[in-house]
Write a protein that holds these residues in place. Structure first.
Motif, PDB file in Angstrom:
ATOM      1  N   CYS A  18      -5.817  12.096   8.066  1.00  0.00           N
ATOM      2  CA  CYS A  18      -4.985  13.256   7.738  1.00  0.00           C
ATOM      3  C   CYS A  18      -4.423  13.212   6.322  1.00  0.00           C
ATOM      4  CB  CYS A  18      -3.845  13.386   8.741  1.00  0.00           C
ATOM      5  SG  CYS A  18      -4.410  13.796  10.399  1.00  0.00           S
ATOM      6  N   ASN A  19      -4.818  12.197   5.535  1.00  0.00           N
ATOM      7  CA  ASN A  19      -4.233  12.006   4.202  1.00  0.00           C
ATOM      8  C   ASN A  19      -2.707  11.960   4.296  1.00  0.00           C
ATOM      9  OD1 ASN A  19      -4.564  11.523   1.412  1.00  0.00           O
ATOM     10  ND2 ASN A  19      -4.179  13.660   0.912  1.00  0.00           N
ATOM     11  N   SER A  20      -2.203  11.244   5.299  1.00  0.00           N
ATOM     12  CA  SER A  20      -0.761  11.163   5.546  1.00  0.00           C
ATOM     13  C   SER A  20      -0.092  10.327   4.460  1.00  0.00           C
ATOM     14  CB  SER A  20      -0.495  10.519   6.912  1.00  0.00           C
ATOM     15  OG  SER A  20      -1.150  11.238   7.911  1.00  0.00           O
ATOM     16  N   ALA A  21       1.021  10.794   3.953  1.00  0.00           N
ATOM     17  CA  ALA A  21       1.588  10.188   2.755  1.00  0.00           C
ATOM     18  C   ALA A  21       3.004   9.681   2.981  1.00  0.00           C
ATOM     19  CB  ALA A  21       1.529  11.188   1.609  1.00  0.00           C
ATOM     20  N   GLY A  22       4.029  10.480   2.614  1.00  0.00           N
ATOM     21  CA  GLY A  22       5.409  10.045   2.729  1.00  0.00           C
ATOM     22  C   GLY A  22       6.136  10.158   1.406  1.00  0.00           C
ATOM     23  N   PRO A  23       7.393   9.696   1.355  1.00  0.00           N
ATOM     24  CA  PRO A  23       8.221   9.875   0.151  1.00  0.00           C
ATOM     25  C   PRO A  23       7.645   9.258  -1.118  1.00  0.00           C
ATOM     26  CG  PRO A  23       9.573   9.200   2.014  1.00  0.00           C
ATOM     27  CD  PRO A  23       8.149   9.084   2.453  1.00  0.00           C
ATOM     28  N   ARG A  24       6.965   8.097  -1.001  1.00  0.00           N
ATOM     29  CA  ARG A  24       6.501   7.410  -2.215  1.00  0.00           C
ATOM     30  C   ARG A  24       5.367   8.132  -2.927  1.00  0.00           C
ATOM     31  NH1 ARG A  24       7.061   1.506   0.221  1.00  0.00           N
ATOM     32  NH2 ARG A  24       4.999   1.920   1.082  1.00  0.00           N
ATOM     33  N   THR A  25       4.802   9.155  -2.281  1.00  0.00           N
ATOM     34  CA  THR A  25       3.689   9.881  -2.881  1.00  0.00           C
ATOM     35  C   THR A  25       4.047  10.450  -4.245  1.00  0.00           C
ATOM     36  OG1 THR A  25       3.038  10.516  -0.656  1.00  0.00           O
ATOM     37  CG2 THR A  25       1.953  11.679  -2.439  1.00  0.00           C
ATOM     38  N   VAL A  26       5.307  10.821  -4.423  1.00  0.00           N
ATOM     39  CA  VAL A  26       5.724  11.447  -5.682  1.00  0.00           C
ATOM     40  C   VAL A  26       5.406  10.564  -6.884  1.00  0.00           C
ATOM     41  CG1 VAL A  26       8.122  10.588  -5.530  1.00  0.00           C
ATOM     42  CG2 VAL A  26       7.628  12.643  -6.836  1.00  0.00           C
ATOM     43  N   LYS A  27       5.470   9.262  -6.712  1.00  0.00           N
ATOM     44  CA  LYS A  27       5.173   8.349  -7.815  1.00  0.00           C
ATOM     45  C   LYS A  27       3.813   7.681  -7.678  1.00  0.00           C
ATOM     46  CE  LYS A  27       6.945   4.364 -10.393  1.00  0.00           C
ATOM     47  NZ  LYS A  27       8.095   3.453 -10.615  1.00  0.00           N
ATOM     48  N   TYR A  28       3.436   7.308  -6.447  1.00  0.00           N
ATOM     49  CA  TYR A  28       2.277   6.441  -6.263  1.00  0.00           C
ATOM     50  C   TYR A  28       1.051   7.137  -5.676  1.00  0.00           C
ATOM     51  CZ  TYR A  28       5.543   2.637  -7.162  1.00  0.00           C
ATOM     52  OH  TYR A  28       6.465   1.796  -7.738  1.00  0.00           O
TER      53      TYR A  28
ATOM     54  N   TRP B 131       0.871  -1.171   0.000  1.00  0.00           N
ATOM     55  CA  TRP B 131       0.000   0.000   0.000  1.00  0.00           C
ATOM     56  C   TRP B 131       0.905   1.216   0.000  1.00  0.00           C
ATOM     57  CZ3 TRP B 131      -2.338   3.438   4.072  1.00  0.00           C
ATOM     58  CH2 TRP B 131      -3.432   4.159   3.562  1.00  0.00           C
ATOM     59  N   PRO B 132       0.842   2.089  -1.013  1.00  0.00           N
ATOM     60  CA  PRO B 132       1.868   3.114  -1.196  1.00  0.00           C
ATOM     61  C   PRO B 132       2.098   4.107  -0.059  1.00  0.00           C
ATOM     62  CG  PRO B 132       0.755   2.745  -3.267  1.00  0.00           C
ATOM     63  CD  PRO B 132      -0.004   1.953  -2.234  1.00  0.00           C
ATOM     64  N   PRO B 133       1.078   4.628   0.651  1.00  0.00           N
ATOM     65  CA  PRO B 133       1.398   5.621   1.692  1.00  0.00           C
ATOM     66  C   PRO B 133       2.396   5.097   2.720  1.00  0.00           C
ATOM     67  CG  PRO B 133      -0.947   5.662   1.210  1.00  0.00           C
ATOM     68  CD  PRO B 133      -0.377   4.487   0.464  1.00  0.00           C
ATOM     69  N   ASP B 134       3.473   5.857   2.933  1.00  0.00           N
ATOM     70  CA  ASP B 134       4.559   5.401   3.815  1.00  0.00           C
ATOM     71  C   ASP B 134       5.104   6.556   4.656  1.00  0.00           C
ATOM     72  OD1 ASP B 134       5.628   6.714   1.576  1.00  0.00           O
ATOM     73  OD2 ASP B 134       7.524   5.625   1.715  1.00  0.00           O
ATOM     74  N   PRO B 135       4.281   7.115   5.562  1.00  0.00           N
ATOM     75  CA  PRO B 135       4.810   8.176   6.433  1.00  0.00           C
ATOM     76  C   PRO B 135       5.971   7.667   7.277  1.00  0.00           C
ATOM     77  CG  PRO B 135       2.684   7.389   7.218  1.00  0.00           C
ATOM     78  CD  PRO B 135       2.900   6.756   5.884  1.00  0.00           C
TER      79      PRO B 135
ATOM     80  N   VAL C 216      10.805   9.634 -16.476  1.00  0.00           N
ATOM     81  CA  VAL C 216      10.967   8.642 -15.411  1.00  0.00           C
ATOM     82  C   VAL C 216      10.641   9.298 -14.067  1.00  0.00           C
ATOM     83  CG1 VAL C 216      12.562   7.115 -14.196  1.00  0.00           C
ATOM     84  CG2 VAL C 216      12.716   7.357 -16.684  1.00  0.00           C
ATOM     85  N   THR C 217       9.572   8.850 -13.431  1.00  0.00           N
ATOM     86  CA  THR C 217       9.191   9.409 -12.131  1.00  0.00           C
ATOM     87  C   THR C 217       9.877   8.621 -11.018  1.00  0.00           C
ATOM     88  OG1 THR C 217       7.028  10.056 -12.978  1.00  0.00           O
ATOM     89  CG2 THR C 217       7.280   9.967 -10.586  1.00  0.00           C
ATOM     90  N   PRO C 218      10.701   9.277 -10.203  1.00  0.00           N
ATOM     91  CA  PRO C 218      11.343   8.554  -9.093  1.00  0.00           C
ATOM     92  C   PRO C 218      10.302   8.142  -8.055  1.00  0.00           C
ATOM     93  CG  PRO C 218      11.848  10.901  -8.981  1.00  0.00           C
ATOM     94  CD  PRO C 218      11.091  10.694 -10.247  1.00  0.00           C
TER      95      PRO C 218
ATOM     96  N   LEU D  84      -4.261  -1.708  -3.816  1.00  0.00           N
ATOM     97  CA  LEU D  84      -2.897  -2.237  -3.693  1.00  0.00           C
ATOM     98  C   LEU D  84      -2.110  -2.064  -4.982  1.00  0.00           C
ATOM     99  CD1 LEU D  84      -3.685  -5.562  -1.792  1.00  0.00           C
ATOM    100  CD2 LEU D  84      -3.249  -3.269  -0.851  1.00  0.00           C
ATOM    101  N   THR D  85      -0.788  -2.011  -4.839  1.00  0.00           N
ATOM    102  CA  THR D  85       0.123  -1.847  -5.977  1.00  0.00           C
ATOM    103  C   THR D  85       1.148  -2.978  -5.961  1.00  0.00           C
ATOM    104  OG1 THR D  85      -0.132   0.559  -5.909  1.00  0.00           O
ATOM    105  CG2 THR D  85       1.833  -0.287  -7.007  1.00  0.00           C
ATOM    106  N   PRO D  86       1.409  -3.593  -7.134  1.00  0.00           N
ATOM    107  CA  PRO D  86       2.446  -4.638  -7.173  1.00  0.00           C
ATOM    108  C   PRO D  86       3.803  -4.085  -6.726  1.00  0.00           C
ATOM    109  CG  PRO D  86       1.161  -4.637  -9.197  1.00  0.00           C
ATOM    110  CD  PRO D  86       0.769  -3.396  -8.443  1.00  0.00           C
TER     111      PRO D  86
END
Length: 456
Positions: free
Chosen positions: A147-157, A129-133, A245-247, A213-215
């Motif tokens: 809170c719609n809490s996200a983290g670094p992976r938000t930029v791509k996912y 599951w992409p959100p990774d605070p 290419v999205t990091p 979910l994301t593979p």
């Protein structure tokens, strides 16, 4: 205040024995969150099923008593602090993963499931599951959604809003309802799922979530780039995000943060004007080309060094600066003011430059780092005494004004809570705020759900 006896009798009928706490010590444990604000609730309940939450809200509404939903208390804005007393609903015992459906790429979970525990359960199925605070080992899915809490992976996912299909919840009327779908597409009425996500428990209490979910990619490459100054690094961010290419992570660390981290973590942390940490994920045979494309964009005026990790050990070494930051800041200021503003990526250079000027103007140490690929910068003001604390609050108002002037917004993932509520009129015009109040009234006509939060 204390709860009416008649309400306590009703609560005990639905929350027997240890599922209702009214003692001082138990109430104190649920009086605060990571904002360091605190206010003691009149009682704490620990539901284990949806029906209990319906009964709770109905009973509290009948007595006009506040109801405050709570995950694990990692929020930094005071969103779970029971400012008017009332009943705190801790969802820590609603912690079951109800269903994992790899074929249809979703999982159904209760709100008390920890983010980290869900990720571990998904690993054998090849999904995540992409959100990774940063609080993922301790924070709950319910808190992430609130809170719609996200983290670094938000930029791509994307954030929880992009990774949640549907919800089950209880409105402030005490009525339970479902919204959303079990499908990846849906155009059936208003999107209440996205509305509830980020509403900080002011509209409804989430009791179940269907998560998209994301593979899980099988390969990951890490790059560290250091720059002459923060402007050069910020311009590199804009170049990286403008190519195909999205990091999966693009983190920015300014010079003040690097110096702090080096003082704390030693020579493994580079000395530079600014640094970017970039990660690219995918299948192994495509990673080299993808990383080279990102590296090309990272190169440019002001680049000092670019290193691509070849081993796990090198990757860990490259991330050492970022990992040393939080403990380093705590050694300077126990009263850190941690904001998470967002601007369009192309305006990051102006934001970084403006924050430098405000730091000098108010004579307050400011450390900036964060999820640069989204334009989401964590602006940390570090006052060391009472005089600096006063200057920091004056500075903070100007930081928010700068962000709004750059077409940005007050929060990317921490939410509004108590701490940023007074600044909402800066970000939203009166007619927009009134529409939000109207929505609040529809879901929660008596205003019992998490009063005093989010809306000014």
């Amino acid at each position: 205040m204390s709860l009416p006896d008649s309400l306590l009798v009703t609560l005990r009928s639905h929350f027997p024995e240890a599922s209702l706490a009214t003692g001082d010590a138990e109430r104190l444990a649920y009086a605060y969150d990571n904002s360091r604000r605190n206010a003691k609730p009149d009682a704490v309940v620990f539901p284990t099923e949806h029906a209990q939450v319906e009964a709770l809200v109905q009973a509290c509404r009948a007595h006009q008593v506040s109801v405050i939903g709570r995950g694990r208390g990692t929020n930094t804005t005071g969103a779970t602090v029971p400012v008017d007393g009332g009943v705190v609903v801790s969802f820590e015992r609603m912690n079951r993963i109800l269903r994992i459906d790899p074929d249809n790429r979703f999982a159904v979970v209760e709100p008390g499931v920890l983010n980290g525990d869900l990720q571990q359960a998904l690993k054998p199925h090849g999904f995540f599951w992409p959100p990774d605070p940063s609080s993922a080992p301790w924070c709950s899915i319910g808190g992430n959604l609130a809170c719609n809490s996200a983290g670094p992976r938000t930029v791509k996912y994307g954030s929880p809003r992009e990774n949640t299909l549907g919800l089950r919840a209880v409105a402030g009327t005490g009525d339970g309802f479902r919204c959303g779908t079990y499908t990846s597409k849906g155009a059936t009425g208003y999107d209440l799922t996205r509305l509830l996500i980020g509403s900080e428990g002011t509209l409804a209490l989430i009791t179940e979530a269907t998560l998209k979910l994301t593979p899980k990619p099988t390969g990951l490459r890490t790059m560290r780039a250091t720059y002459r100054d923060v402007g050069a690094a910020a311009r590199a961010v804009a170049r990286i995000m403008a190519q195909p290419v999205t990091p999966c992570a693009l983190e920015f660390i300014d010079d003040v943060a690097l110096k702090l981290a080096r003082d704390y973590g030693g020579d493994v942390v580079p000395l530079a004007g600014a640094m970017l940490m970039v990660e690219v994920d995918g299948e192994p045979d495509t990673l080299a080309g993808a990383m080279e494309a990102v590296a090309r964009a990272a190169r440019g005026d002001g680049l000092e060094e670019l290193r691509i990790a070849e081993t796990v050990e090198e990757t860990q070494a490259l991330w050492s600066a970022r990992k040393a930051l939080s403990p380093a800041q705590r050694t300077i200021s126990p009263n850190k003011i941690n904001e998470d503003v967002v601007v369009p990526v192309s305006r990051l250079p102006e934001l970084v430059d403006g924050i430098k000027q405000l730091s000098k103007k108010h004579d307050v140490l400011i450390v900036s780092f964060g999820h640069a690929g989204n334009g989401n910068l964590h602006v940390n003001l570090l006052p060391r005494d009472e005089a600096e604390r006063e200057r920091a609050h004056a500075c903070l108002a100007e930081v928010f004004a700068l962000v709004i002037a750059l077409d940005g917004t007050l929060s990317g993932e921490h939410g509004i809570g108590l701490v940023k509520r007074e600044f909402m009129p800066l970000a939203l015009q009166p007619s927009t705020l009134q529409l939000m109040r109207n929505v609040k009234s529809a879901f929660d006509p008596d205003g019992i759900l998490n009063p005093g939060k989010l809306l000014p």
